[in-house]
Scaffold this motif. Structure first.
Motif, short mmCIF file in Angstrom:
data_model
loop_
_atom_site.label_atom_id
_atom_site.label_comp_id
_atom_site.label_asym_id
_atom_site.label_seq_id
_atom_site.Cartn_x
_atom_site.Cartn_y
_atom_site.Cartn_z
N ARG A 112 0.83 -1.21 0.00
CA ARG A 112 0.00 0.00 0.00
C ARG A 112 0.86 1.27 0.00
N GLU A 113 1.85 1.33 0.86
CA GLU A 113 2.68 2.53 0.95
C GLU A 113 3.51 2.74 -0.32
N LYS A 117 0.45 7.08 -2.18
CA LYS A 117 1.01 8.11 -1.30
C LYS A 117 -0.09 8.89 -0.59
N LYS A 118 -1.26 8.98 -1.23
CA LYS A 118 -2.40 9.70 -0.67
C LYS A 118 -3.68 8.94 -0.97
N GLY A 119 -4.73 9.24 -0.19
CA GLY A 119 -6.03 8.68 -0.47
C GLY A 119 -6.77 9.53 -1.49
N PRO A 120 -7.93 9.07 -1.97
CA PRO A 120 -8.66 9.80 -3.02
C PRO A 120 -9.14 11.18 -2.58
N GLU A 121 -9.35 11.40 -1.30
CA GLU A 121 -9.80 12.71 -0.83
C GLU A 121 -8.67 13.72 -0.80
N GLU A 142 -13.04 2.14 -0.03
CA GLU A 142 -12.87 3.51 -0.48
C GLU A 142 -11.94 3.64 -1.67
N LEU A 143 -11.22 2.58 -2.01
CA LEU A 143 -10.32 2.61 -3.16
C LEU A 143 -10.91 1.90 -4.38
N CYS A 144 -12.10 1.33 -4.21
CA CYS A 144 -12.74 0.60 -5.31
C CYS A 144 -13.72 1.51 -6.06
N ASP A 145 -13.85 1.25 -7.35
CA ASP A 145 -14.84 1.94 -8.19
C ASP A 145 -14.67 3.46 -8.17
N PHE A 166 -2.37 10.82 -7.40
CA PHE A 166 -1.23 11.72 -7.45
C PHE A 166 -1.30 12.73 -6.30
N ASP A 167 -0.22 12.81 -5.55
CA ASP A 167 -0.14 13.72 -4.41
C ASP A 167 0.19 15.13 -4.92
#
Length: 621
Positions: A112-113, A117-121, A142-145, A166-167
């Motif tokens: 994962r790391e 680097k960042k989540g979708p939000e 939260e990472l699906c679809d 992308f961060d």
């Protein structure tokens, strides 16, 4: 079972398997006895069997020592299928990987790391990472679809892999993005996706749109409802010379020199000196132009002739006043600007810009939109107009942002101005490598200094080799789509960390697939760019457009003629009048006869001979 075979180094190993094919770009975990679990990425693969004997040796993928080792550990190369992958080690090692180490697929949490680097939000969701199809099965919801894909001919496809997020906030340390790719590679598509994501985050942007395609109000057909987004409130479209322009009274001498240089190529030293001498702060366009015209006329007459004409007398008072004003102009400027040719050259360039109505407007609508955190799409009647206006606009906005940031340290009272992004397609026209350009200097300055002030670049081009070297070197993130020209591939190899295997794949990348080489991620990642949520107004297939928009008139004519049947060929006057009135056209008799024969040939009508002459009647199906 997968295991390390053959010679190893701290950077590369070969992994073999009897029953599993390897996928380019997938992540593997090597269970090394000394180093522990090591992560690696598949960069090249091959398979061979008894029907293709020793193919790996012939193509140089693996050497004979590696094949011999594989035989010793139980691979029957001559009798069964064998799959081999070249794996690049992603961890920093101080000694080679142990030969014979077991290899397995990772769980999502293990990588994962590395992948996110960042989540979708917090970041920009740009697509899915190639080779992560299996590892993505363990992702949280939260990472699906969140990154649907698009394939021409198939439409919208489900997300298949770990999303590439992308961060963008890390651009404060590693600024500026370059998007490279040939025609049809997905370059403009990728730029659209990035701009959609920036609008979601309410990051102000200036987008120069030379192809009139950056509209964001047409939704992509077939996308799921939860993926749809309405961007209409987050962007505005402006046309230079119609909605926006250059406020002449706000220009500095430097601004005017740059604009006139942009309007007509190079400017000589004498012309630049003349502009600086003749232009007065707060001049209007009319005031400055009239001064040029009058000085040019005065220099054509010459001071001596003007004095003789005034001594001779016999002139009307207004003519005396005109000559007196000419004399005053020569006295004021004649030493600095002795030749009328210099003034005429400046006037020619000034009129070039004025003809495009650029001096009839200002940039207030853009300033308002930027302060409202919107994306401003800028267009022009031509690429020339766009480059001329961009030189003024970018410098003006950058100066406002720079003054505000500097005021925080100087204590000067300056109006707030937000950070922003400058984006453009066809970037090599705005900042070419070897030729002058009106906007190149300010883009180069932003490339080198913009990070400190919160001004960032997104430059897309088909020809990275033609982009200014200094600017290219400052693009810390490069998104590289299919590229065919060897000179462009050479530039990409020099300016990124893509390896020789990835460079060799560049001419064959599928549309919408890209290598993202970024200092932010610390590695090159192969990504399938997600489906855009909106489409360009040019997205319609031109042949579909042909059927939709240009066959309709003939179809309407045929339908109307069928409704008028039976029609006697010897008496078409009344039919011709009704057809032209109904369709608002001016068809001739011969054109109507031609269409009637087409209906007969198509089987929709039949031609009969009657006592009254030839008659065309409808065939009832």
């Amino acid at each position: 079972m997968m295991q390390v075979v053959g010679s190893t180094t701290e950077q590369f190993v070969y992994v073999a398997s009897k029953d599993r094919r390897f996928n380019i770009n997938e992540i593997l975990v090597i269970e090394d006895r000394v180093h522990g679990d090591i992560k690696g990425e598949v960069v090249e693969t091959t398979s061979f069997n008894r029907y293709i004997p020793m193919a790996g040796v012939r193509n140089g993928f693996v050497d004979r020592n590696t094949l011999e080792f594989m035989r010793q550990v139980g691979f029957s190369i001559e009798d069964e299928s064998t799959h081999v992958a070249k794996v690049r080690i992603l961890d920093m090692l101080t000694s080679p990987v142990e030969v014979g180490s077991s290899v397995r697929l990772p769980a999502f949490d293990e990588v994962r790391e590395l992948l996110l680097k960042k989540g979708p939000e917090e970041g920009l969701t740009l697509g899915t990472i190639l080779g992560t199809e299996e590892v993505s099965k363990g992702m949280p919801d939260e990472l699906c679809d969140i990154a649907y894909l698009f394939e021409k001919g198939k439409g919208i496809l489900p997300q298949n892999g770990v999303p590439f997020i992308f961060d963008y906030q890390a651009m404060s340390e590693y600024p500026h993005i370059g998007i490279f790719g040939g025609s049809g590679s997905g370059k403009s598509f990728g730029l659209r996706v990035i701009l959609e994501e920036l609008m979601k985050k309410r990051v102000p942007a200036i987008v120069f749109d030379p192809h009139f395609e950056m509209e964001f109000n047409n939704p992509m057909e077939g996308i799921p409802d939860k993926f749809k987004e309405d961007f209409t409130a987050h962007y505005e479209v402006f046309t230079a010379g119609r909605d926006i322009g250059i406020d002449f009274t706000e220009l500095t001498q430097e601004d005017l020199v740059n604009i006139l240089r942009a309007s007509g190529g190079s400017i000589s030293e004498s012309m630049e000196n003349a502009i600086r001498t003749l232009y007065k702060r707060k001049d209007t366009f009319t005031t400055f132009r009239d001064r040029l015209i009058d000085l040019s006329d005065a220099l054509d007459l010459g001071k001596d002739r003007i004095l003789r004409m005034m001594r001779d007398g016999g002139m009307a008072p207004e003519e005396v006043a005109r000559l007196a004003s000419y004399q005053a102009l020569i006295d004021a400027y004649g030493n600095a600007v002795p030749y009328s040719g210099t003034v005429k050259a400046i006037l020619w360039r000034l009129n070039n810009v004025a003809r495009e109505n650029l001096f009839l407007h200002n940039i207030e609508p853009i300033l308002k939109a930027i302060k409202s955190r919107k994306t401003c799409v800028i267009r022009g009647s031509s690429l020339w107009v766009l480059t001329v206006f961009s030189s003024y606009l970018i410098k003006n906005l950058y100066s406002r942002r720079r003054r505000y940031r500097d005021s925080e340290f100087s204590g000067e009272a300056v109006e707030k101005f937000p950070p922003f992004v400058v984006a453009t397609d066809e970037a090599h026209n705005f900042a070419p490598r070897s030729t002058p350009s009106p906007s190149k200097d300010v883009i180069r300055e932003i490339a080198q200094e913009g990070r400190k002030y919160g001004v960032f670049l997104i430059l897309a081009t088909q020809r990275p080799a033609l982009l200014d070297d200094t600017i290219t070197a400052q693009l810390n993130t490069k998104i590289i789509f299919r590229t065919v020209r060897s000179v462009d591939i050479a530039t990409i190899k020099e300016e990124t960390d893509i390896n020789p295997d990835e460079a060799a794949r560049l001419p064959y990348l599928a549309s919408g697939t890209a290598f993202i080489s970024s200092a932010i991620t610390g590695r090159t990642t192969a990504v399938r760019i997600r489906a855009s949520k909106t489409v360009s107004p040019h997205a319609i297939n031109p042949f579909e457009e042909l059927e939709r928009d240009y066959s309709s008139e003939n179809d309407r004519l045929k339908k109307l003629l069928l409704s008028e049947m039976p029609i006697y060929m010897g008496n078409l006057r009344s039919v011709l009048e009704r057809v032209n009135e109904e369709l608002g056209m001016t068809y001739t008799r011969d054109e109507i006869v031609k269409v009637l024969h087409e209906l007969v040939a198509e089987g929709q009508a039949r031609l009969e001979k009657t006592p009254l002459g030839e008659m065309v009647s409808e065939v009832i199906q």
